[in-house]
Design an enzyme around this catalytic site. Structure first.
Site, PDB file in Angstrom:
ATOM      1  N   HIS A  17       0.848  -1.205   0.000  1.00 13.11           N
ATOM      2  CA  HIS A  17       0.000   0.000   0.000  1.00 13.11           C
ATOM      3  C   HIS A  17       0.883   1.255   0.000  1.00 13.11           C
ATOM      4  CE1 HIS A  17      -3.244  -2.536   2.192  1.00 13.11           C
ATOM      5  NE2 HIS A  17      -3.687  -2.317   0.977  1.00 13.11           N
ATOM      6  N   LYS A  41     -16.612  -7.818   4.264  1.00 12.21           N
ATOM      7  CA  LYS A  41     -15.402  -8.420   4.833  1.00 12.21           C
ATOM      8  C   LYS A  41     -15.370  -8.231   6.345  1.00 12.21           C
ATOM      9  CE  LYS A  41     -11.971  -7.647   1.152  1.00 12.21           C
ATOM     10  NZ  LYS A  41     -10.779  -6.841   0.847  1.00 12.21           N
ATOM     11  N   ARG A  90      -1.565  -5.972  -8.501  1.00 15.83           N
ATOM     12  CA  ARG A  90      -0.497  -6.866  -8.068  1.00 15.83           C
ATOM     13  C   ARG A  90      -0.203  -7.940  -9.096  1.00 15.83           C
ATOM     14  NH1 ARG A  90      -3.076  -7.748  -2.325  1.00 15.83           N
ATOM     15  NH2 ARG A  90      -4.802  -7.154  -3.653  1.00 15.83           N
ATOM     16  N   SER A 127      -2.817  -7.928   2.891  1.00 10.80           N
ATOM     17  CA  SER A 127      -3.204  -7.846   4.298  1.00 10.80           C
ATOM     18  C   SER A 127      -3.510  -9.240   4.842  1.00 10.80           C
ATOM     19  CB  SER A 127      -4.422  -6.932   4.456  1.00 10.80           C
ATOM     20  OG  SER A 127      -4.133  -5.644   3.952  1.00 10.80           O
TER      21      SER A 127
HETATM   22  P1  ADP Z   1      -9.703  -3.586  -1.218  1.00 10.10           P
HETATM   23  O1  ADP Z   1     -10.543  -4.397  -0.285  1.00 10.10           O
HETATM   24  O2  ADP Z   1     -10.385  -2.327  -1.674  1.00 10.10           O
HETATM   25  O3  ADP Z   1      -9.072  -4.354  -2.345  1.00 10.10           O
HETATM   26  P2  ADP Z   1      -7.040  -3.486  -0.056  1.00 10.10           P
HETATM   27  O4  ADP Z   1      -6.595  -2.774   1.191  1.00 10.10           O
HETATM   28  O5  ADP Z   1      -6.887  -4.966  -0.098  1.00 10.10           O
HETATM   29  O6  ADP Z   1      -8.540  -3.040  -0.264  1.00 10.10           O
HETATM   30  O7  ADP Z   1      -6.283  -2.884  -1.318  1.00 10.10           O
HETATM   31  C1  ADP Z   1      -6.353  -1.520  -1.623  1.00 10.10           C
HETATM   32  C2  ADP Z   1      -5.561  -1.254  -2.893  1.00 10.10           C
HETATM   33  O8  ADP Z   1      -4.197  -1.492  -2.655  1.00 10.10           O
HETATM   34  C3  ADP Z   1      -5.962  -2.127  -4.076  1.00 10.10           C
HETATM   35  O9  ADP Z   1      -5.937  -1.347  -5.256  1.00 10.10           O
HETATM   36  C4  ADP Z   1      -4.872  -3.166  -4.115  1.00 10.10           C
HETATM   37  O10 ADP Z   1      -4.675  -3.671  -5.433  1.00 10.10           O
HETATM   38  C5  ADP Z   1      -3.677  -2.350  -3.659  1.00 10.10           C
HETATM   39  N1  ADP Z   1      -2.639  -3.211  -3.094  1.00 10.10           N
HETATM   40  C6  ADP Z   1      -2.746  -4.055  -2.049  1.00 10.10           C
HETATM   41  N2  ADP Z   1      -1.578  -4.698  -1.826  1.00 10.10           N
HETATM   42  C7  ADP Z   1      -0.710  -4.253  -2.760  1.00 10.10           C
HETATM   43  C8  ADP Z   1       0.670  -4.546  -3.089  1.00 10.10           C
HETATM   44  N3  ADP Z   1       1.380  -5.451  -2.423  1.00 10.10           N
HETATM   45  N4  ADP Z   1       1.227  -3.872  -4.114  1.00 10.10           N
HETATM   46  C9  ADP Z   1       0.479  -2.969  -4.818  1.00 10.10           C
HETATM   47  N5  ADP Z   1      -0.801  -2.662  -4.585  1.00 10.10           N
HETATM   48  C10 ADP Z   1      -1.392  -3.295  -3.569  1.00 10.10           C
END
Ligand code: ADP
Length: 161
Positions: A17, A41, A90, A127
């Site tokens: 993130h 979730k 990703r 996460s």
């Molecule tokens: P959501 O439930 O909206 O997907 P997340 O917190 O899982 O929320 O992800 C938020 C954003 O961060 C998404 O666009 C996701 O693709 C991006 N993201 C999460 N992990 C990574 C990572 N390791 N590298 C790049 N982007 C990431």
């Protein structure tokens, strides 16, 4: 003055993130990090904790603001005159879902989504993975920013195994 919104669950925030946040902050004038209420979730951290953690890891970025919203991203975007949405990609597996959401958002409010490719060294970080690793009492310094590692480790290391 271009305003962007990076929405997500951030449950918890990770190095993946942060990488997207840093790179997004360079391509817009103002970046809103939007903590989304997710009705589908289970949440492990409260909004207050997520705000605290995101604040800790973005101290060096002067154009970043952390906000919380519920409801549709596009409604928030419209209300706050946001110019575009940022999402991270990703792997190929993210693509289909993100593509559909991006199209839906454009249809709903003519809002563009800009996808930033994950850093190749961070693509494996999620996460979910972090919660699992900490559950087995392994430290998280390769996965989350050091300022918030202890808080996250403590939350999950007591529970399982
Ligand atoms: P959501 O439930 O909206 O997907 P997340 O917190 O899982 O929320 O992800 C938020 C954003 O961060 C998404 O666009 C996701 O693709 C991006 N993201 C999460 N992990 C990574 C990572 N390791 N590298 C790049 N982007 C990431």
């Amino acid at each position: 003055m271009k305003k962007a919104l990076f929405p997500g669950s951030f449950d918890p925030p990770t190095l993946g993130h942060l990488d997207i946040i840093e790179r997004a902050s360079y391509i817009c004038d103002e970046l809103y990090i939007g903590i989304a209420d997710n009705i589908n979730k289970e949440e492990y951290f409260t909004v207050k904790e997520k705000k605290f953690m995101l604040g800790q890891i973005t101290k060096h970025l002067s154009n970043v603001k952390i906000v919380h919203f519920s409801g549709l991203v596009v409604d928030y975007v419209k209300r706050h005159e946001i110019d575009f949405i940022i999402r991270g990609l990703r792997a190929f597996s993210d693509f289909e879902h993100e593509f559909r959401m991006g199209l839906a958002n454009r249809r709903l409010e003519e809002i563009e989504t800009i996808f930033l490719m994950a850093d190749q060294n961070l693509t494996h970080i999620s996460s979910t993975l972090i919660r699992e690793i900490a559950g087995y009492r392994r430290r998280l310094l390769d996965f989350v920013p050091s300022e918030i590692e202890e808080l996250i480790y403590d939350r999950f290391s007591h529970h399982s195994a």
